[in-house]
Design an enzyme around this catalytic site. Structure first.
Site, mmCIF file in Angstrom:
data_model
loop_
_atom_site.group_PDB
_atom_site.id
_atom_site.type_symbol
_atom_site.label_atom_id
_atom_site.label_comp_id
_atom_site.label_asym_id
_atom_site.label_seq_id
_atom_site.Cartn_x
_atom_site.Cartn_y
_atom_site.Cartn_z
ATOM 1 C CG ASP A 35 4.504 -11.060 -9.047
ATOM 2 O OD1 ASP A 35 5.443 -11.035 -8.248
ATOM 3 O OD2 ASP A 35 3.292 -10.546 -8.616
ATOM 4 C CB SER A 66 -14.039 2.280 5.101
ATOM 5 O OG SER A 66 -13.822 0.693 5.527
ATOM 6 C CG ASP A 170 -1.457 -10.013 -5.552
ATOM 7 O OD1 ASP A 170 -1.138 -10.987 -5.800
ATOM 8 O OD2 ASP A 170 -1.023 -9.621 -4.467
ATOM 9 C CE1 TYR A 220 5.803 -9.229 -2.669
ATOM 10 C CE2 TYR A 220 6.692 -7.268 -3.120
ATOM 11 C CZ TYR A 220 6.150 -8.411 -3.308
ATOM 12 O OH TYR A 220 5.764 -8.536 -4.658
HETATM 13 C C1 GLA Z 1 2.199 -10.258 -2.925
HETATM 14 C C2 GLA Z 1 2.482 -9.472 -4.041
HETATM 15 C C3 GLA Z 1 2.481 -10.131 -5.405
HETATM 16 C C4 GLA Z 1 3.536 -11.255 -5.516
HETATM 17 C C5 GLA Z 1 3.200 -12.225 -4.106
HETATM 18 C C6 GLA Z 1 4.023 -13.341 -4.129
HETATM 19 O O1 GLA Z 1 0.865 -11.068 -2.978
HETATM 20 O O2 GLA Z 1 1.520 -8.504 -4.075
HETATM 21 O O3 GLA Z 1 2.727 -9.202 -6.344
HETATM 22 O O4 GLA Z 1 4.611 -10.979 -5.528
HETATM 23 O O5 GLA Z 1 3.370 -11.388 -3.006
HETATM 24 O O6 GLA Z 1 4.020 -14.334 -5.027
#
Ligand code: GLA
Length: 382
Positions: A35, A66, A170, A220
């Site tokens: 993405d 919460s 997401d 990440y």
């Molecule tokens: C996480 C991130 C998404 C995407 C996925 C891997 O879920 O929030 O934006 O990059 O990892 O596909």
């Protein structure tokens, strides 16, 4: 917990009635870490989400509770300096700030919420939370923000208030989800198509390792930097390449000596993943689940050996799936723990689940959790 219970908790706490909004988590059949590289993703919303009861309170304060965090209660203002110092509340605060940054006027509100998306399982509980509040505030205040922008508001919340430089998948899936359909989204153009998804004779099941390794968010972000670096080198020679997913392997090979071996591997995975998504969409239209499954295994291999976002537990589940004759299996979502997504023939299902539980528990001391996937609708008022 159900909607009525949520409403009555709200009433008890705030003395007024609120309305309930929900936004779901997601699965992704294929197209991972593509993405933020302008590639394709192929997610669907699931039947698990965040549920929030909410009511404008006529002040400039948010009062939020919460339920899942032992009814932790926080009050905060809507200005930048009011950022709450507790993780869960930052998502709500971030959404409020990102709405205001886009020039919309916000008001304070009261809210209680809970969720049933497993946290840390790679099913996007955080996007569900962001999307719930972005969608609700947009509707309650008649802001007129379209759903693409609501998704960007959630994404910007991750970038600016949580510290994860995520892509758009997401939040998009959580807002646009449609029962029984996956969505192929081109993340460069934001064009998308709904694909009916009802593989006859198969089940889609998630196996959750229930582990979350290392600081997943910094790992990440490093993957993203590698991709951007590889792309920048390619773009110098090929100015038409805006995103890494626009590049070919030939282009990548031209810059092989200019970038690190690590960045090369990351880019190799991303470029390969583009074709795998397209293959899967074609195969689905023909009902060719063998090809769908083959590409899922291909993605797992790439995520494990080239992108290096798998882990021992996920690789082990993938191996078991292969041994059990499961049609397709791979790590789902960002990686570093969480789930595998598995496409399995109905007649193999029971044997596969039993074997996975037994072998995994023998090796790691606990069973994986099992979630059957039901593709459901996106954000809505209940
Ligand atoms: C996480 C991130 C998404 C995407 C996925 C891997 O879920 O929030 O934006 O990059 O990892 O596909």
């Amino acid at each position: 917990m159900n909607t009525d219970e949520l409403k009555s908790i709200f009433l008890q706490r705030f003395g007024n009635e609120g309305v309930v909004y929900t936004s779901p988590g997601r699965v992704n059949l294929i197209g991972e870490h593509t993405d933020y590289n302008g590639g394709y993703v192929f997610p669907g919303a699931i039947d698990k989400g965040i549920y929030a009861c909410i009511r404008l309170n006529g002040t400039d304060k948010v009062r939020a509770c919460s339920i899942d965090k032992e009814n932790d209660y926080r009050e905060f203002g809507l200005n930048e300096e009011d950022c709450p110092n507790i993780h869960w509340a930052k998502y709500i605060f971030g959404v409020c700030r990102e709405i205001q940054k886009r020039g919309y006027k916000l008001q304070g509100f009261d809210t209680v919420f809970y969720g049933n998306v497993p946290i840390g399982a790679g099913m996007s509980s955080s996007a569900a939370l962001e999307s719930t509040y972005a969608f609700a505030l947009n509707e309650l205040l008649n802001l007129g923000i379209d759903k693409f922008e609501l998704a960007r508001i959630g994404q910007a919340t991750e970038h600016n208030y949580v510290g994860v430089k995520c892509g758009i998948m997401d939040q998009f899936a959580s807002l646009f989800g449609k029962e029984g359909h996956l969505m192929r989204l081109n993340c460069a153009t934001m064009e998308f198509e709904y694909f009916p998804f009802n593989p006859k004779g198969y089940k889609v099941v998630l196996l959750d390792t229930v582990v979350k390794h290392e600081l997943a968010s910094s790992a990440y972000n490093r993957r993203r930097e590698s991709c951007e670096n590889a792309c920048a080198h390619i773009a110098k020679k090929h100015p038409e390449v805006k995103y890494l997913s626009d590049a070919t392997m030939t282009m990548l090979d031209e810059v092989k000596n200019e970038i690190s071996a690590e960045d090369y591997m990351r880019a190799e995975y991303v470029i390969g993943e583009k074709q795998r998504v397209l293959d899967v969409c074609d195969a689905l239209e023909k009902g060719d689940y063998e090809t769908v499954g083959d590409r899922m295994y291909g993605t797992h291999y790439g995520m494990s050996k080239l992108y290096e976002v798998s882990c021992e537990e996920l690789d082990y589940l993938n191996d078991i799936a292969k041994q059990c004759g499961v049609t397709g299996s791979r790590v789902m979502g960002g990686g570093f723990g969480g789930c595998t997504i598995n496409l399995v023939k109905e007649e193999l299902y029971d044997k596969f689940i039993a074997t996975a539980k037994e072998k995994f528990a023998a090796k790691f001391g606990h069973e994986p959790k099992v979630y059957d996937v039901v593709i459901s609708n996106g954000a809505r008022r209940l």
